[in-house]
Every structure is written in structure tokens, then in C-alpha cells.
Design a protein around this motif. Structure first.
Motif, PDB file in Angstrom:
ATOM      1  N   LEU A 230       1.163  -1.139   0.042  1.00  0.00           N
ATOM      2  CA  LEU A 230       0.207   0.062  -0.168  1.00  0.00           C
ATOM      3  C   LEU A 230       1.126   1.727  -0.046  1.00  0.00           C
ATOM      4  N   ALA A 231       1.963   0.857   1.077  1.00  0.00           N
ATOM      5  CA  ALA A 231       3.197   2.313   0.754  1.00  0.00           C
ATOM      6  C   ALA A 231       3.002   2.577  -0.850  1.00  0.00           C
ATOM      7  N   VAL A 232       4.010   1.874  -1.343  1.00  0.00           N
ATOM      8  CA  VAL A 232       4.097   1.894  -2.621  1.00  0.00           C
ATOM      9  C   VAL A 232       3.126   2.900  -3.301  1.00  0.00           C
ATOM     10  N   TRP A 233       1.724   2.269  -3.382  1.00  0.00           N
ATOM     11  CA  TRP A 233       0.730   2.187  -3.967  1.00  0.00           C
ATOM     12  C   TRP A 233       0.538   3.455  -4.338  1.00  0.00           C
ATOM     13  N   ARG A 234       0.346   4.403  -2.864  1.00  0.00           N
ATOM     14  CA  ARG A 234       0.481   5.318  -1.822  1.00  0.00           C
ATOM     15  C   ARG A 234       2.147   7.014  -3.034  1.00  0.00           C
ATOM     16  N   THR A 235       3.476   5.838  -2.809  1.00  0.00           N
ATOM     17  CA  THR A 235       4.196   6.961  -2.886  1.00  0.00           C
ATOM     18  C   THR A 235       3.347   7.263  -4.794  1.00  0.00           C
ATOM     19  N   THR A 236       3.023   6.222  -5.214  1.00  0.00           N
ATOM     20  CA  THR A 236       3.480   6.266  -7.506  1.00  0.00           C
ATOM     21  C   THR A 236       1.925   6.925  -7.550  1.00  0.00           C
ATOM     22  N   HIS A 237       1.115   6.247  -6.750  1.00  0.00           N
ATOM     23  CA  HIS A 237      -0.666   7.095  -6.866  1.00  0.00           C
ATOM     24  C   HIS A 237      -0.469   8.752  -6.698  1.00  0.00           C
ATOM     25  N   ARG A 238       0.414   9.662  -5.476  1.00  0.00           N
ATOM     26  CA  ARG A 238       0.233  10.774  -5.158  1.00  0.00           C
ATOM     27  C   ARG A 238       1.111  11.676  -6.586  1.00  0.00           C
ATOM     28  N   ASN A 239       2.123  10.388  -7.141  1.00  0.00           N
ATOM     29  CA  ASN A 239       3.179  11.054  -8.410  1.00  0.00           C
ATOM     30  C   ASN A 239       1.795  11.407  -9.499  1.00  0.00           C
ATOM     31  N   ALA A 240       1.748   9.874 -10.116  1.00  0.00           N
ATOM     32  CA  ALA A 240       0.648  10.058 -10.974  1.00  0.00           C
ATOM     33  C   ALA A 240      -0.254  11.132 -10.817  1.00  0.00           C
ATOM     34  N   TYR A 241      -1.001  11.650  -9.455  1.00  0.00           N
ATOM     35  CA  TYR A 241      -2.388  12.370  -9.159  1.00  0.00           C
ATOM     36  C   TYR A 241      -1.843  14.041  -9.717  1.00  0.00           C
ATOM     37  N   LEU A 242      -0.359  14.095  -9.282  1.00  0.00           N
ATOM     38  CA  LEU A 242       0.218  15.280  -9.153  1.00  0.00           C
ATOM     39  C   LEU A 242       0.825  15.843 -11.157  1.00  0.00           C
ATOM     40  N   ALA A 243       0.783  14.340 -11.170  1.00  0.00           N
ATOM     41  CA  ALA A 243       1.267  15.015 -12.820  1.00  0.00           C
ATOM     42  C   ALA A 243       0.141  15.216 -13.813  1.00  0.00           C
ATOM     43  N   TYR A 244      -0.911  14.253 -12.961  1.00  0.00           N
ATOM     44  CA  TYR A 244      -2.111  14.629 -13.711  1.00  0.00           C
ATOM     45  C   TYR A 244      -2.482  15.429 -13.706  1.00  0.00           C
ATOM     46  N   ASN A 245      -2.697  16.620 -12.503  1.00  0.00           N
ATOM     47  CA  ASN A 245      -3.097  18.000 -12.450  1.00  0.00           C
ATOM     48  C   ASN A 245      -2.256  18.998 -12.893  1.00  0.00           C
ATOM     49  N   ALA A 246      -0.968  18.339 -13.009  1.00  0.00           N
ATOM     50  CA  ALA A 246      -0.197  19.924 -13.815  1.00  0.00           C
ATOM     51  C   ALA A 246      -0.608  19.794 -15.326  1.00  0.00           C
ATOM     52  N   MET A 247      -0.611  18.870 -15.407  1.00  0.00           N
ATOM     53  CA  MET A 247      -1.617  19.204 -16.925  1.00  0.00           C
ATOM     54  C   MET A 247      -2.784  20.401 -17.079  1.00  0.00           C
ATOM     55  N   TRP A 248      -4.017  19.387 -16.164  1.00  0.00           N
ATOM     56  CA  TRP A 248      -4.823  20.662 -15.876  1.00  0.00           C
ATOM     57  C   TRP A 248      -4.381  22.219 -15.732  1.00  0.00           C
ATOM     58  N   SER A 249      -3.707  22.577 -14.892  1.00  0.00           N
ATOM     59  CA  SER A 249      -3.160  23.612 -14.092  1.00  0.00           C
ATOM     60  C   SER A 249      -2.636  24.098 -15.991  1.00  0.00           C
ATOM     61  N   GLY A 250      -2.138  23.242 -16.364  1.00  0.00           N
ATOM     62  CA  GLY A 250      -1.520  24.263 -17.826  1.00  0.00           C
ATOM     63  C   GLY A 250      -2.014  24.501 -18.442  1.00  0.00           C
TER      64      GLY A 250
END
Lengths: 589, 587
Positions: A230-250
Motif C-alpha cells: 500500500l505504501a508503494v502504491w500511495r507514493t506512486t498514486h500521489r505522483n500520478a495525481y500531481l502529474a495529472y493535475n499539472a496538466m490541468w493547471s497548464g
């Protein structure tokens, strides 16, 4: 990292292009929608100018009417085209799914051994959901958006060339930035999926293994593994979510810049008296028409990011080739065949040799009793015979022909294999017996069950052949073995392999089944692996394996009667072993 | 689907919200920012048109530009912070739910089949976990959207009351109709998910038994079977998507018609100067924004109903109807007391009147009395389907009893499930269940043990020769479910795992089925050296001869009890089991 464009083009050609009728309808509706889309703001200008110059209500109402009509037609077109693209996309995805499953079904065991069932579900089903969006929305989405952008920019340019040029530049820059951002964010999105698959794979294993883990007090272990994945998934999920929203912000930045540019340029021209307020109103509306296609493009690229991630994994899966070629063309006949191992050498990947220069010959129609301690290579020998693996050197022959000259299909169809591990599906008894093959008739099934003396058992089941395993009734380990034997009876094999087929049966049931096995072996070549020596009674040959080499090979009768043979010693040991057991026990007691 | 009592969704969601209240509050504040900055941005638009129209309310051009830019930058900042906080909070919710689920599954008698299992359970957990995380996360958006709707209401009313009322009335209709559509959409989605779960389960089973499928050459028929399932799911998914399009269509229609009404009403007001072009732009732009807000509110309402289903399905997976257990705070665990903690080392273990029927079949066990004394060796035997495994499972609390009682050293065991674990008891099931990982992982699990201890246990089960062939030794990965090992190897690793636990009572369910005679004898001899009490299911003479007591089961009842000599004289069934092996030994 990113899958090549050609992979996408391939998918497009293979799964979408044949649906050209719907595709062309899609194009027509789309173009219709776009035309009405750019027409509508023209009526807004008329409206605003008329209002400011106080030209009377009639013109205002006419403008309102036409504006509304344009909007309605445009939206109708959009909805219709989306219905079509959904239906195209869903079909295409299922076709792709089916092909991917077919591919994986054909892969050899060395691939499957490495993967949990949960991982296969992720790869073959969940991953493909994101590719589904690619099929249903991507192509239409991208094309429509690009056209919509160009059309809006063209209209702006015709009205106010300067604004058109500036917006074209800013839009291109935004697009370029978004594409760059996409490349940057893909790795983060890719990393989430395997982490999630791993987590759920572990969770599934923990569900399935609950009986063993629980009874051995392994709750702490379970909790620890759970927290780890779960810890591994959590980190990767956070990064993925941020990456996704970076697109939105752009995207937001791009929007704001376009609107601000429109305000500024319109203001300048208005101050010079070059345009009226109505035109400014219309131009701002057009500049806002750039939003939706840009947003759509962002959405599609984000989908593409997900699809990319799934694509990479799908590419991996599809690129995995079975290590077994299937170039054979011969078919096995229906008569018993001889089995020959000719200096066969085999090791599982990086391990020690499991079979060592193994050679023996078993004539057609004869039965062989295969003995050896666990790990001596018995199961491996059988797996090579069914071509689940290829020997590193040496040849395995059926009749006069090496295995790889037969088609895999014909080879496996001609071998009946009953093992100690029976794999059952949570579906009807019928499907469990036939493996979903609808061409096998109930009569054949009933006949096979009758041979095994199972007709009484069948009549006791709540729904007969339609009873669902696991929900209507459960099977004991012994009963599952009977199911496996029934499966063998449904084939017309030339070679029968019984790998501890009766190990889980009690002696009474076993006696019932052994008659059926004799029937199965009649007129066929047979290989019987057994720990209990009595099971081997009546075989023609005995082969004793020890660490992958032959320790002894000869006629059953000869070996039995030769007191110096290993086999005779085993027989003797079986008796004495029991006696020594008792004496041990008596001493300790 | 099983009918269960309805979960009290609001209360359950409330507990999820309150699980980490500060994180939730932070999330709410940030997202109020995200959803409300847009309102100010549209004011800049009005300022611009008022400027062009020459109204006193017009903003200087540089103010228009700076405010617009600033708003968007602010929005990006809110958004990035928001996604960070939201990701964190979603995970907090997710992991609490999954942790509780796992706890519940391990509290459930393991051999008692849950309504859904394996891959299907995982598919449900996956999707419902997302549903609940969404629901919690969206309550935050709900607050934010409602605030936006109220602020906009105030602004628009200051321009024109009648038009504002019409606009908000239409929003109410949008929300009303969209929540009405809820049931149909919900149903279609559920059916699609069910079909999807079924597909997941089948793929899992098919690839879990890939060897059998390949031997049977069943790839084409298996594929056909899956294709049929795909079509079923596709139809449901298509239906669901069509309903969603209906949603969108409604949104467009509402938007277009309302724009028309606004333009129509505004026309007279513009002509008499009661409204400016800037006011009109504010109305049109807010209409767009607010319709989306209203629709989102609709989605949230719909999602609320989904979360009721999610709790229900979670309940099915975990085998509980006490839904509060699903959202329970970890801290509550610490208060939980072990009820049966007092008893010491095994002196006697008695099961009285054990009864357990399987509802679907006539099978089960009835009124079985089993008594085990310390240091004894007890064998349970009988023909296929006579209830041997059921008796073991009942004794270990892996199945719930319909009737009967278990007592350990004379004291009644209230929660056998959590009682019969090491150091009291260790168990090897008939089909050894291993997990992916190394041999070491499988043996030790969470037990602290030295390599020496591991090797000792492996020596007892005669595994050292096997270990020698593995270059990575104890760290050799054994593949998914231990598939890289042979059946006999799996059986022995599972046995070693139980032995390592050094339990008072060792329970083996038919150890011999996957082992050859010599290996089995070696293991028995090695075990003899250990001081423990044994309870085994077997029909081997080796076991019979060693047993202090043999229990013969027939049709789920204890038919006879005694030593092998006694039973040979008294029990027909036993003689049948015995004779058969006798003849095989003689031959």
C-alpha cells in the motif's frame, strides 16, 4: 518509454477501420456540429450591437432565435456523434481484449508461473479500460478538436487578423507545452498501475490463503505485506495525481492567456474605433471557443497518458512470445504410440539440471510405472512430454517423430493427463467438465460419468449438470479428482498420463476408480506416477528416477523378482518401513 | 444477490470524514478556493464590457488584465495544493477501508465460504474502494460548489431579480431531473460492474488453471466463453453510457434554452438601459458555470446512492452486516481484549456433539465427539466425503458449528477462530496454500526465526536435498501461489511452516497425498522425535499403526473409535480401508 506511434496506427487499422460506415457518419455529424458552432457567435454580435444602438426589439429577437437554433443543431450533432463513437469504441476494445486473452492463453507456463491471477486480471481487463477511451474518444476527440481550433482561429483571423495571429501563436505554444508536459508526466502515471496491480495481487493472495495464514497465526505478516504494497502504491498514486493535475493547471494558464489577449487586443482596436462593442463581444466568445477543444485535447492527451501506460504493458504482454514454437504440421493418429526420450537434458531457467541425459523407450500400448522421490524430475518429464517446456538438448519422440513436428493442438489433444492438483472453476459442473466447449453433448458427459460410476452422485446434485460449483455444492478433494478423471474420459487420447491421479482418494473410492483407469489405459500407451506401489500393479515397465537420471529401468516382473533390484528393495522397504514405524512408536510410548 | 440490511450510509460516511478531521478540513478549504476563484474572474469580464460601453462601473483595462491573470495563477496554486491534499486524504480513506476489510476476512472462519471470493472479491474491492474514496472526496466539492452557487446568487440578484430567479429555478430542475435519472443509471452501472466482476473472476480462474486449460486444448472454447461475457458486459456498459449522454443532452438543452430566455428577457432591459452588456455577459458566463456546478451536485447526490451499494458489497466481501466495522478507527482495536487468553499448555482438548451441516448438500457432520489428550497421536479416517476435513475445520474454528462445544483443558473456548493459532495449534491443510515470495517468506511469515531454525524445520520434512538444487537457497522465489514448486514440495514447505510454529497441537490434513512413501516415512520418523500432540487425517496404515486412537467417520458421524487392532475387529468400514492397503503391501 512511450509506445511507438505505429502501435497506435496498428490498433486503429486493425480494430477501427473496418467499421468505415459508422466512421464516415461520425465525420459528417462532426463537421455539421463544427459549422454551427462557429456560426452562433455571429448572432451574438448582431444582438449586442443592436442592443447598444437601440435598434428595436425585432432584430434582437431574430438574433436570439438564430443563435438558439445554431446551438441546438450543434449539440444534437455532438450527442449523435458521441453515441456512434461509443459503440465503435466498445466493440473495438472487446475485440482487442479477446485477442490479448487469446495471446496469453497460448503462452507457455514459464510466463504464467511468474504471474498471479490478479496481475492477469489487471493486464487483460483493467488496463484495457483506458485503451477503451482511446478507441471511443481519442481519434474523434483529437481530430474534432484540431478542426475546431483551426476553424475558430480562421474566423477570428478574418474578423481581426492581428488577434487571429496572436491567438494562433499562443494556442500553438500552449499545445506544445502540453505535449511536453505529457512526456514529463507519463512515467509517473505508468508507475502507478503496476504498484496498484501488485497491491491488489497481494490482497487477493491474502484472501485466498486466509485458511493457511490464519491457522498459522500469520496476521502480523499479512498486515506487514499489506502496508508495504500500500505504501508503494500511495507514493506512486500521489505522483500520478500531481502529474495529472499539472496538466490541468497548464490548461488553466493557457485559457487565461487567450482570454486576456482577446481583452487587450479588442480594447486597442476599439479605442481606435476600428471595432464596435458587439464585435468585441463576439471575438471574446470566439477566443473562448478555443477553450473547449484545448481542454478536449488535454483530456485526450491525459487519456493517452493512461492509454500509453496501459499500452506499454499491453505491448509487453503481446511482445512476449511463447518459448515454444508451434511450427509442427503433423497430426497424431488414433492408435497408441511409442514414447522415446533420447538423451534429454533440461533445467528450469537458472537452476540446476532437473533431467540429465535421460534416455528410455516405451513401446506403443505399454504402460510405464514412474517412480522417484519428490523432486527427482517425474513431473518435469511429464511436462516435457506434453511440451510445456522444450529440452535444452536431446529429443522427445512420439512414435518416430519428435514432438515439435506435431501441432501443439494435436499433441495435447492426444494426451490425457490427470494430476493430483485439480483446477476447478466457479461455474456449472458441465462447464467444469467440458471447459466451456459447447460441442460436447450431455450424452457424452453422462456416458463418461457412468463409466466412472458417478451417476448416483450426479443425481444427488441439486441441478444436475447445471449445478454451480462452490455455490450449489462443494467438492471434496477426492471428488475433484473424479471430475479430473471424467475430463480425461472425454478425450480420445493415444497416451494417458496419470500423475498421482488417485493420491487424494481413500482406498475404497480408489478401488472404484481404478477399474475406470484400467479402461482408460486399455489399448493406449500409459505413464503412471505413483507413490503407492500397489497402484503400479500390472504395468509393463518400471522406471526409477533419481535426481534427473535413471536409477533403474526394466520389466515390472523381472525387477520384482530380482532381489538385488532397486524396485524389489522399495517393495520390501514399504513393508519393513511400516514395521519399523510400529516398533519406534512402541518404544516411545 | 443476498439481501442484507441496509447500511446507514450517512453515519458511515461521517465516520470516514471524521477519521482524519484536520486533513479533511484542509482539503475543504483548499477546494472552496478552487471552485470559487472563477466567480471573480467573470467579474473582470463584466468590468471590461462596461468599460467598452462607457459605463461608470467599467474597470480600467490594466485592472481587467491583472485581475484575470492573478485569478488563474491563484487557481493553479489552489489546484496543485488541492490535488496533493486530496490524494493524501483519499488514500487515508482507502487504506482504512482495506485494512478493516482484511481484518474482517481474517476474523471470519476461513473455511466458511464468503458470498464472494478470490478475484471477484478483489474486483469489488477495487471498484467500491474508488466509489467510497470519491464520495468522501466529493463531499468537499459539494461544500465548495454550494458556496459558489450562493455567492453567484447574491451577485446576480443585485443585477436583476427576475432573471436570477429563472436561472436558479432552471438549476433546480437540472438537479431534480438528474437525480431522478439516478436509479436507471445506477442500475445500468451496477449490472455493468457485476458483469465486469464476473469477467475478472473468470480470467483469474482461467489463468489460475492455465495448465489444465492448455492440456485440455480448451483455449478456443475458453475464449468463446469470455467473448460471450464480453458481449454481456458491453451491452450494459453501452446502456450506462447512453444514460450519461442523456444527462449531457439535458445539460446542453437546458443551457441553450436558458441562454435564449436570458437573451430574450435582457433585450428589453438593454434597450431601456436597465442592464449593461457587461451584466449580460455575467449572466451568460455564470449560467455556464452554475449549470456545471448544479450538475456536479447532481452527480454527488447520485454518487451518494452508489456508496450505499458500495458499503453493501463491501459487507458481502467481508462477510459482515455490521457495516460500522468497515469504517472503524484503528485505535478501537487496541481496546479489544483476547477473550480466551488464560489457558495454558495443552492437557486435553475435547469437542463435544460437534454438528455442522452444509445447507446445499446432505453432507456435513453430526454429533461428533472428539477427545485428544496431550502427547497422543490421533488419526481421523473414513471414505471420500465422510467429513474428515470438516471435523478438523470445526475443531480449529475454521468452520462455525451449528451445535457443539470445544473445550481446552476443561475450559470452553468461546472464540475458537482466534484461539486455535500458534503456539496452541498449527495446521497443514490438505491442499497446501503458499504465497508468492521466497521460501523464507513462506516459512517465517512474521515469525522471528534464524536460518538455523528454518533449516531444521526443512530437514524435518526432508526438504534439504530439494533446497540444494536451488541456487538461491532459502531466498528462492517460489512463484505465484508456490507454482514453481512441485506438489510434494509445496506439501512439505507447508508442513515445515506449521512445524516452525512449535505448537502444542499439530494438525495435518492428509499429509501423505502428495508424498511418496519413502519421503513420508522419513517425515513421520523425524516428527516422532518432536514432543507434540498430533491430530491427522489419513488412510495410511503407517498412520493407523502409530495411532493411539483412530476415529472412523462415516456420513459425518463417528462410526467407531479405537486402536487399529480393536477397529479391525469391530468396524466394517475400517476393515475395508485397511484390507485394501493390506493387499497392496503384499503385492
Amino acid at each position: 518509454m512511450a509506445p511507438s506511434l505505429s502501435l497506435y496506427l496498428n490498433l486503429f487499422r486493425r480494430y477501427l477501420l473496418h467499421d468505415w460506415l459508422r466512421l464516415s457518419l461520425l465525420v459528417i455529424l462532426t463537421i455539421g456540429g463544427l459549422i454551427f458552432r462557429v456560426w452562433a457567435p455571429q448572432w451574438l454580435r448582431v444582438y449586442v450591437d443592436a442592443a447598444v444602438q437601440a435598434e428595436g426589439t425585432e432584430l434582437l429577437l431574430r438574433a436570439t432565435f438564430f443563435f438558439t437554433c445554431c446551438s441546438l443543431i450543434r449539440h444534437a450533432c455532438t450527442i449523435a456523434s458521441r453515441i456512434i463513437s461509443e459503440s465503435i469504441g466498445l466493440r473495438a476494445t472487446d475485440a482487442l481484449r479477446s485477442d490479448a486473452v487469446a495471446h496469453c492463453l497460448s503462452l507457455d507456463l514459464s510466463y504464467h508461473k511468474e504471474r498471479t491471477a490478479g496481475e492477469m486480471i489487471s493486464r487483460l481487463d483493467h488496463d484495457l479500460n483506458s485503451i477503451s477511451d482511446f478507441f471511443s474518444k481519442f481519434w474523434s476527440g483529437i481530430l474534432v478538436s484540431v478542426f475546431a481550433l483551426l476553424l475558430a482561429l480562421l474566423v477570428i483571423w478574418l474578423e481581426l487578423a492581428c488577434l487571429g495571429v496572436v491567438l494562433a501563436i499562443s494556442t500553438s505554444l500552449s499545445l506544445y507545452g502540453l505535449l511536453k508536459l505529457k512526456d514529463f508526466t507519463v512515467p509517473y502515471l505508468v508507475s502507478e498501475m503496476p504498484a496498484m496491480a501488485d497491491h491488489y495481487g497481494t490482497l487477493e493472495e491474502q484472501f485466498t490463503a486466509a485458511e493457511a495464514l490464519q491457522a498459522n497465526g500469520a496476521l502480523g505478516y499479512t498486515r506487514r505485506r499489506f502496508n508495504e504494497t500500500l505504501a508503494v502504491w500511495r507514493t506512486t498514486h500521489r505522483n500520478a495525481y500531481l502529474a495529472y493535475n499539472a496538466m490541468w493547471s497548464g490548461m488553466q494558464i493557457a485559457f487565461s492567456i487567450n482570454t486576456v489577449i482577446a481583452f487587450a487586443v479588442c480594447y486597442l482596436y476599439w479605442r481606435q474605433g476600428a471595432i464596435e462593442i458587439g464585435t468585441a463581444f463576439m471575438l471574446v466568445a470566439y477566443s473562448e471557443q478555443l477553450r473547449q477543444p484545448l481542454s478536449e485535447l488535454r483530456q485526450r492527451f491525459s487519456d493517452l497518458q493512461r492509454a500509453d501506460a496501459a499500452m506499454i504493458r499491453l505491448g509487453e504482454t503481446l511482445a512476449t512470445k511463447s518459448s515454444l514454437g508451434d511450427e509442427g504440421i503433423l497430426e497424431l493418429g488414433s492408435t497408441a504410440v511409442a514414447v522415446t526420450f533420447d538423451r534429454v537434458q533440461f533445467a528450469y531457467s537458472d537452476e540446476q539440471a532437473v533431467l540429465n541425459e535421460l534416455s528410455f523407450h516405451l513401446s506403443a500400448g505399454k504402460t510405464l510405472g514412474l517412480l522417484g522421490r519428490t523432486g527427482s524430475g517425474k513431473s518435469t518429464l511429464v511436462r516435457l512430454l506434453m511440451r510445456f517446456y522444450e529440452p535444452q538438448s536431446g529429443r522427445v519422440l512420439l512414435g518416430e517423430t519428435p514432438l515439435h513436428d506435431y501441432t501443439l493442438q494435436s499433441l495435447r489433444r492426444s494426451i490425457a493427463y490427470v494430476s493430483q492438483e485439480v483446477q476447478l472453476f466457479r461455474t456449472s459442473l458441465r462447464d467444469n467438465l467440458t471447459f466451456f466447449d459447447k460441442s460436447i453433448s450431455d450424452d457424452d458427459l453422462l456416458h463418461a460419468l457412468e463409466i466412472l460410476g458417478l451417476q448416483d452422485w450426479l443425481t444427488e446434485l441439486p441441478q444436475g449438470l447445471d449445478s454451480v460449483l462452490g455455490s450449489d455444492f462443494g467438492l471434496s478433494a477426492g471428488e475433484s479428482q473424479l471430475v479430473a478423471l471424467t475430463r480425461a474420459f472425454l478425450k480420445q487420447p493415444v497416451l494417458v498420463i496419470l500423475d498421482e491421479a488417485s493420491a487424494r482418494l481413500d482406498p475404497i473410492t480408489e478401488r472404484r476408480v481404478s477399474l475406470a483407469m484400467q479402461l482408460l489405459l486399455q489399448g493406449r500407451t500409459g505413464i503412471i506416477i505413483a507413490h503407492r506401489l500397489h497402484t503400479l500393479e500390472g504395468v509393463d515397465k518400471i522406471l526409477i528416477l533419481e535426481r534427473g537420471s535413471i536409477a533403474e529401468f526394466g520389466d515390472y516382473e523381472t525387477l520384482k523378482d530380482d532381489p538385488s533390484s532397486l524396485f524389489a528393495m522399495l517393495l520390501k522397504e514399504a513393508d519393513e518401513g511400516l514395521l519399523s514405524d510400529i516398533s519406534d512408536r512402541e518404544v516411545t510410548a | 444477490m443476498i439481501k442484507t440490511s441496509s447500511p446507514r450510509t450517512i453515519r458511515l460516511l461521517g465516520r470516514l470524514v471524521l477519521y482524519r478531521p484536520w486533513l479533511y478540513l484542509l482539503n475543504t478549504i483548499v477546494w472552496i478556493g478552487v471552485h470559487n476563484v472563477g466567480i471573480v474572474a467573470e467579474l473582470a469580464g463584466r468590468g471590461f464590457y462596461d468599460l467598452l460601453e462607457g459605463k461608470p462601473a467599467g474597470w480600467p483595462i490594466h485592472t481587467v488584465i491583472i485581475v484575470s491573470l492573478a485569478i488563474y495563477v491563484l487557481r493553479v496554486i489552489f489546484m496543485m495544493t488541492g490535488s496533493l491534499v486530496d490524494a493524501e486524504h483519499r488514500f487515508v480513506v482507502r487504506s482504512l477501508l482495506q485494512r478493516n476489510l482484511l481484518k474482517l476476512i481474517y476474523r471470519h472462519p476461513a473455511a466458511e465460504l464468503l458470498p464472494v471470493q478470490g478475484s471477484e472479491a478483489i474486483t469489488i474491492v477495487r471498484s467500491e474502494n474508488d466509489t467510497l474514496a470519491d464520495t468522501i472526496s466529493w463531499t468537499v466539492d459539494l461544500f465548495a460548489e454550494v458556496i459558489a452557487l450562493v455567492i453567484a446568487l447574491g451577485l446576480l440578484m443585485s443585477i436583476d431579480l427576475q432573471m436570477t430567479l429563472i436561472l436558479y429555478a432552471s438549476l433546480l430542475i437540472v438537479v431534480g431531473v438528474s437525480t431522478r435519472l439516478e436509479n436507471v443509471v445506477q442500475e445500468a452501472r451496477e449490472r455493468a460492474q457485476e458483469a465486469g466482476a464476473r469477467i475478472g473472476e473468470q480470467i483469474g480462474e482461467i489463468f489460475g488453471s492455465i495448465q489444465a486449460v492448455q492440456i485440455a486444448c480448451a483455449q478456443p472454447s475458453v475464449l468463446q466463453h469470455l467473448n460471450r461475457l464480453y458481449v454481456t458486459r458491453r451491452n450494459f456498459v453501452f446502456r450506462e453510457r447512453m444514460y450519461n449522454l442523456l444527462f449531457d443532452g439535458m445539460f446542453y438543452l437546458n443551457f441553450t434554452l436558458l441562454t435564449a430566455i436570458i437573451l430574450w428577457l435582457a433585450s428589453t432591459r438593454l434597450l431601456v438601459g436597465a442592464m449593461s452588456v457587461g451584466d449580460l455577459s455575467l449572466f451568460i458566463n455564470y449560467l455556464d458555470m452554475l449549470t456545471e456546478s448544479a450538475l456536479f451536485v447532481g452527480v454527488i447526490i447520485v454518487n451518494y446512492a452508489k456508496s450505499t451499494v458500495a458499503f453493501k458489497r463491501y459487507g458481502e466481501v467481508s462477510g459482515t452486516e455490521d457495516y460500522s466495522l468497515l469504517v472503524r478507527n484503528d485505535a478501537a482495536d487496541r481496546d479489544e481484549k483476547q477473550a480466551d487468553d488464560r489457558s495454558g499448555a495443552l492437557a486435553s482438548f475435547v469437542g463435544t456433539n460437534l454438528s455442522r451441516a452444509y445447507p446445499q448438500t446432505a453432507k456435513g457432520i453430526a454429533q461428533a465427539d472428539i477427545e485428544i489428550t496431550a502427547g497422543s497421536f490421533t488419526v481421523i479416517t473414513g471414505i471420500v466425503g465422510s467429513g474428515k476435513t470438516t471435523v478438523l475445520r470445526c475443531l480449529l474454528g475454521l468452520l462455525t458449528l451449528d451445535e457443539g462445544e470445544l473445550s481446552w483443558n476443561g475450559q470452553v473456548v468461546k472464540d475458537p477462530k482466534s484461539f486455535f493459532i500458534p503456539p496452541r495449534c498449527a495446521y497443514v491443510p490438505q491442499q497446501p496454500i503458499l504465497i508468492s515470495g521466497s521460501i523464507r517468506d513462506n516459512l517465517a511469515l512474521d515469525l522471528e526465526c534464524t536460518d538455523q531454525e528454518l533449516l531444521e524445520a526443512l530437514a524435518t520434512v526432508d526438504f534439504l536435498a530439494d533446497l540444494d538444487t536451488m541456487p538461491q537457497g532459502l531466498d528462492t522465489p517460489i512463484g505465484s501461489k508456490g507454482m514453481k514448486l512441485s506438489g510434494g514440495q509445496m506439501q512439505r514447505v507447508a508442513t515445515a511452516r506449521a512445524l516452525l510454529r512449535k505448537a502444542d497441537l499439530m494438525v495435518f490434513d492428509d499429509l501423505s497425498s502428495a508424498l511418496d512413501l519413502r519421503t513420508e516415512q522419513t517425515i513421520w520418523q523425524n516428527l516422532n522425535k518432536r514432543e507434540a500432540t498430533f491430530l491427522v487425517v489419513s488412510h495410511r496404515q503407517a498412520a493407523f499403526r502409530r495411532a493411539d486412537k483412530i476415529i472412523v467417520l462415516s456420513d459425518g458421524r463417528v462410526e467407531a473409535t479405537g486402536t487399529w487392532q480393536e477397529l479391525l475387529a469391530t468396524s466394517l468400514t475400517f476393515r475395508g480401508l485397511w484390507d485394501l492397503e493390506q493387499t497392496e503391501q503384499v503385492s
